[in-house]
Design an enzyme around this catalytic site. Structure first.
Site, short mmCIF file in Angstrom:
data_model
loop_
_atom_site.label_atom_id
_atom_site.label_comp_id
_atom_site.label_asym_id
_atom_site.label_seq_id
_atom_site.Cartn_x
_atom_site.Cartn_y
_atom_site.Cartn_z
CE LYS A 48 -4.70 3.98 -6.38
NZ LYS A 48 -5.19 2.61 -6.29
CB CYS A 94 -3.24 2.46 -1.72
SG CYS A 94 -3.55 0.74 -1.32
CD GLU A 111 -28.17 18.58 -6.51
OE1 GLU A 111 -29.13 18.94 -5.82
OE2 GLU A 111 -27.57 19.36 -7.29
CE1 TYR A 130 -10.66 -2.05 -6.72
CE2 TYR A 130 -10.95 -4.34 -7.35
CZ TYR A 130 -11.33 -3.24 -6.58
OH TYR A 130 -12.36 -3.34 -5.71
CB ILE A 131 -3.42 -3.09 -11.05
CG1 ILE A 131 -3.52 -3.32 -9.54
CG2 ILE A 131 -2.06 -2.51 -11.42
CD1 ILE A 131 -2.46 -4.25 -8.96
CD GLU A 142 -6.77 1.89 -9.23
OE1 GLU A 142 -5.62 1.55 -8.87
OE2 GLU A 142 -7.71 2.08 -8.44
NE ARG A 145 -8.45 -13.65 -18.41
CZ ARG A 145 -7.99 -14.57 -17.59
NH1 ARG A 145 -7.08 -15.42 -17.99
NH2 ARG A 145 -8.43 -14.65 -16.35
CB CYS A 181 -0.93 -0.03 1.22
SG CYS A 181 -1.85 1.50 1.47
P1 NDP Z 1 -7.60 -8.13 -10.70
O1 NDP Z 1 -7.94 -9.47 -10.23
O2 NDP Z 1 -8.43 -6.97 -10.28
O3 NDP Z 1 -7.59 -8.14 -12.30
C1 NDP Z 1 -6.79 -9.02 -13.03
C2 NDP Z 1 -7.08 -8.81 -14.49
O4 NDP Z 1 -6.16 -9.59 -15.27
C3 NDP Z 1 -8.47 -9.28 -14.89
O5 NDP Z 1 -8.95 -8.42 -15.89
C4 NDP Z 1 -8.20 -10.69 -15.44
O6 NDP Z 1 -9.14 -11.09 -16.39
C5 NDP Z 1 -6.87 -10.48 -16.11
N1 NDP Z 1 -6.08 -11.69 -16.23
C6 NDP Z 1 -5.86 -12.64 -15.30
N2 NDP Z 1 -5.03 -13.59 -15.78
C7 NDP Z 1 -4.72 -13.23 -17.04
C8 NDP Z 1 -3.92 -13.80 -18.05
N3 NDP Z 1 -3.25 -14.92 -17.84
N4 NDP Z 1 -3.83 -13.16 -19.24
C9 NDP Z 1 -4.50 -12.01 -19.46
N5 NDP Z 1 -5.27 -11.41 -18.53
C10 NDP Z 1 -5.39 -12.01 -17.34
O7 NDP Z 1 -6.08 -7.95 -10.32
P2 NDP Z 1 -5.14 -6.66 -10.32
O8 NDP Z 1 -3.79 -7.18 -10.60
O9 NDP Z 1 -5.68 -5.58 -11.18
O10 NDP Z 1 -5.23 -6.18 -8.82
C11 NDP Z 1 -5.06 -7.09 -7.73
C12 NDP Z 1 -5.92 -6.70 -6.58
O11 NDP Z 1 -5.38 -5.58 -5.92
C13 NDP Z 1 -7.34 -6.27 -6.95
O12 NDP Z 1 -8.20 -7.36 -7.13
C14 NDP Z 1 -7.73 -5.42 -5.78
O13 NDP Z 1 -8.28 -6.21 -4.77
C15 NDP Z 1 -6.41 -4.83 -5.34
N6 NDP Z 1 -6.33 -3.42 -5.78
C16 NDP Z 1 -7.21 -2.51 -5.27
C17 NDP Z 1 -7.18 -1.20 -5.68
C18 NDP Z 1 -8.17 -0.22 -5.15
O14 NDP Z 1 -8.78 -0.47 -4.12
N7 NDP Z 1 -8.39 0.92 -5.83
C19 NDP Z 1 -6.20 -0.72 -6.65
C20 NDP Z 1 -5.33 -1.76 -7.14
C21 NDP Z 1 -5.42 -3.06 -6.70
P3 NDP Z 1 -10.51 -11.86 -16.00
O15 NDP Z 1 -11.46 -10.82 -15.56
O16 NDP Z 1 -10.91 -12.51 -17.29
O17 NDP Z 1 -10.16 -12.86 -14.95
#
Ligand code: NDP
Length: 462
Positions: A51, A48, A451, A183-184, A187, A204, A43
Site C-alpha cells: 500500500k 501496509c 513547526e 482506512y482502506i 487510502e 453509507r 502487512c
Molecule cells: P474500517 O473498519 O476502518 O472501515 C470499514 C468501513 O466500511 C467503514 O467506513 C464502515 O462504515 C464501512 N462498512 C462496514 N460495513 C459496511 C457495509 N455492510 N456496507 C457498507 N459499508 C460498510 O475497515 P477497513 O476495511 O478500512 O480496514 C480494516 C482495518 O485495517 C482498519 O480498521 C485498520 O485498523 C487496519 N488498517 C490500518 C491502516 C493504517 O494503519 N494506515 C491501513 C489499512 C487498514 P461505518 O463507519 O458506518 O461502520
C-alpha cells in the site's frame, strides 16, 4: 515436561507470529512456526508495505504537476506503466518474504510450511501443500492468524474485489468504485486516483473515517473532493451486475447507477479463525467472532494464546508486534538486564495514507470533552509554503486538544504532507505527558509545517 516437541508453537507467520517466534527463540525456547502462505502476513504481502509503495507511486503524479510551478519543463504527460509497477512491487515483496524467512531460521525457529489446526490444547496438526501431515506437541501454542477482508452479501457480490486483489489487478481500472469510508477505502481511493483512475468513493454514513476527530474527517473529505475524488456519503449499493463489455453496473440506494471497471469493497476485516479447530478445544469467542483473551493474551484454554488481528483489537502492525513482545516476556521472561514488557494501549499513534495523509495520537475533541472537564482546542488550517509556487490548493490542518486543568496535551491531529512522519515524533511527547506550556517552550524548525504545532496560540474553543 519432556513430552513436548516445542516450548512454543506459533500458527501464523504475520507481524505478530514472526515477532513472537523470533523473540521466544532468542530466549532459548524451542519454537516452531506454521504458515501456509508467504511469510510476513497481511502487512508485508497485501497490506501496509505494498500500500505504501503504491502511495509513493501515486505521489509522483502530484510531483509532476507541481514541478511546473517551480519552472520545470516536462517533455509531455507522464504515463504510468501499471505492469512495471506491479513487477517492481512483487520483486520487493519477495525480497521481504526472504528476509522474514531468514530472520526466523537464523533465530533457530523451525519453519513449517502448511496449515495448522489444533487437535487439543497442546497438539497442532500441520497439513503441508502436498497434503503431507505432521503432528507437533507444544507447551504453549500461539494463534496469530490475522484477519481477512469482509465480503458483502448483496446480489452480485461475486463481482467485487477486496484489498487482497488490488495490488495485482490484471488491468489498471479507468473507473474504480470503492465502497467503505474507513482506512482502506480512503487510502485506496487516494492511491488509485493518484495513479490515474477516475475514483468514486461511497460511504453509507454521514462522514467518512468514523472514530477520527470530526474536524479531521471533514477536512480530509474536503481535500479528497478537491483532489477530484467523487466522494458520496449516505450512499449504499443495492446490486451489482456484469455489463456485456466486462464492466460492472452498480445500482445505488438513491436509484442512481454507476459504471466501473473494478468495484472494491473495503468494509472491514474479520478474524481468520476458520479451520483452526477452535471449537474442538473449547476456545471462547467474542461477539464479533474474534478469540477472547485476557491481559496476557491467554484464551479460555490453558496453554493457548492469541494476539494481533485474530483477537479483534486494534488492527495495526505495531500493536501486534508489541503484543508479541509482551507475551514472550510473560511466558519466557525478559532478556537479561531488560524490564518485562507489558502492553499499553494508551497513546497509540496512527496514520491514514490518504493524499494528503492523516496523522493522529491521543484523544479526539469529542472524546476529550466526554472524559475531562474543560478543554482548550488549538488549530491552524493553512496553505503549506510548498504550494505557494506549486499551484496546488491543498491545505494542511494541525490541531491540539489540551486539558485545561493540567495543561496536558491530550490529542494531536494533522492532515497534511508527511503527517505520519511528523506525528510519530510528537507521539513520544504525548507518551511523556507533555503540556501545552512545554510545546510553547519548544522552538520551531523553520520553515516547516510541523513547526505549527509549537506555535499554536489562539484558543478556538474552551
Ligand atoms: P474500517 O473498519 O476502518 O472501515 C470499514 C468501513 O466500511 C467503514 O467506513 C464502515 O462504515 C464501512 N462498512 C462496514 N460495513 C459496511 C457495509 N455492510 N456496507 C457498507 N459499508 C460498510 O475497515 P477497513 O476495511 O478500512 O480496514 C480494516 C482495518 O485495517 C482498519 O480498521 C485498520 O485498523 C487496519 N488498517 C490500518 C491502516 C493504517 O494503519 N494506515 C491501513 C489499512 C487498514 P461505518 O463507519 O458506518 O461502520
Amino acid at each position: 515436561m519432556t513430552d513436548f516437541d516445542f516450548d512454543l508453537f506459533v500458527i501464523g507467520g504475520g507481524s505478530g507470529g514472526v515477532r513472537a517466534a523470533r523473540f521466544a527463540a532468542q530466549r532459548g525456547a524451542r519454537v516452531a512456526l506454521a504458515e501456509s502462505g508467504r511469510m510476513g502476513g497481511t502487512c508485508v504481502n497485501v497490506g501496509c508495505i505494498p500500500k505504501k509503495l503504491y502511495s509513493y507511486g501515486a505521489h509522483y503524479a502530484e510531483a509532476f504537476e507541481e514541478a511546473r510551478g517551480y519552472g520545470w519543463q516536462l517533455p509531455g504527460a507522464p504515463r504510468l506503466d501499471w505492469d512495471a509497477l506491479k513487477a517492481r512491487r512483487a520483486q520487493e515483496i519477495s525480497r521481504l518474504n526472504g528476509i522474514y524467512e531468514s530472520l526466523m531460521t537464523g533465530a533457530g525457529v523451525r519453519r513449517l510450511q502448511g496449515h495448522g489446526r489444533l487437535l487439543d490444547a497442546h497438539t497442532v496438526d500441520v497439513t503441508a501443500p502436498d497434503g503431507g501431515r505432521s503432528r507437533h506437541r507444544a507447551r504453549h501454542i500461539l494463534l496469530a492468524t490475522g484477519g481477512t477482508p469482509v465480503r458483502p452479501e448483496l446480489p452480485g457480490h461475486e463481482l467485487i474485489v477486496t484489498s487482497d486483489d488490488m495490488f495485482d489487478l490484471p488491468r489498471f481500472p479507468r473507473h474504480l468504485v470503492v465502497v467503505g469510508g474507513g482506512y482502506i477505502g480512503c487510502e485506496m481511493a487516494s492511491i488509485f486516483h493518484g495513479l490515474g483512475a477516475q475514483v468514486t468513493l461511497l460511504y453509507r454514513g454521514e462522514q467518512i473515517l468514523r472514530g477520527f476527530d470530526d474536524e479531521v474527517r471533514d477536512f480530509t473529505a474536503a481535500e479528497l473532493r478537491k483532489a477530484g475524488i467523487d466522494l458520496r456519503v449516505r450512499t449504499e449499493v443495492t446490486r451489482i451486475e456484469a455489463a456485456p463489455d466486462g464492466t460492472r453496473r452498480l445500482t445505488l440506494n438513491d436509484g442512481g447507477v454507476l459504471q466501473a471497471d473494478v468495484v472494491l469493497y473495503a468494509v472491514g476485516r474479520r478474524p481468520n479463525v476458520a479451520g483452526l479447530g477452535l471449537e474442538a478445544v473449547g476456545v471462547r469467542m467474542t461477539a464479533s467472532g474474534a478469540i477472547a483473551v485476557d491481559e496476557h493474551f491467554a484464551t479460555a484454554v490453558p496453554g493457548l494464546y492469541a494476539l494481533g488481528d485474530v483477537r479483534g483489537g486494534l488492527e495495526l502492525t505495531p500493536v501486534a508486534l508489541a503484543e508479541a513482545m509482551a507475551l514472550v516476556d510473560h511466558l519466557f521472561g525478559p532478556l537479561p538486564g531488560q524490564a518485562r514488557r507489558t502492553m499499553d494501549y494508551e497513546h497509540i499513534p496512527t496514520a491514514v495514507f490518504t493524499h494528503p495523509p492523516i496523522g493522529t495520537v491521543g484523544l479526539t475533541e469529542a472524546q476529550a470533552r466526554a472524559r475531562v472537564g474543560t478543554i482548550r482546542v488549538y488549530r491552524s488550517d493553512f496553505r503549506p509554503l510548498k504550494h505557494t509556487l506549486s499551484g496546488r490548493d491543498e491545505r494542511c490542518l494541525v490541531k491540539l486538544i489540551v486539558d485545561d486543568a493540567s495543561d496536558r496535551v491530550l490529542g494531536l491531529h494533522m492532515v497534511g504532507a508527511d503527517a505520519g512522519e511528523i506525528v510519530q515524533g510528537f507521539a513520544v511527547a504525548l507518551k511523556c505527558g507533555a503540556t501545552k506550556a512545554q510545546f510553547d517552550a519548544t522552538l520551531g524548525i523553520h520553515p516547516t509545517s510541523a513547526e505549527e504545532f509549537v506555535t499554536l496560540r489562539d484558543v478556538t474553543r474552551t
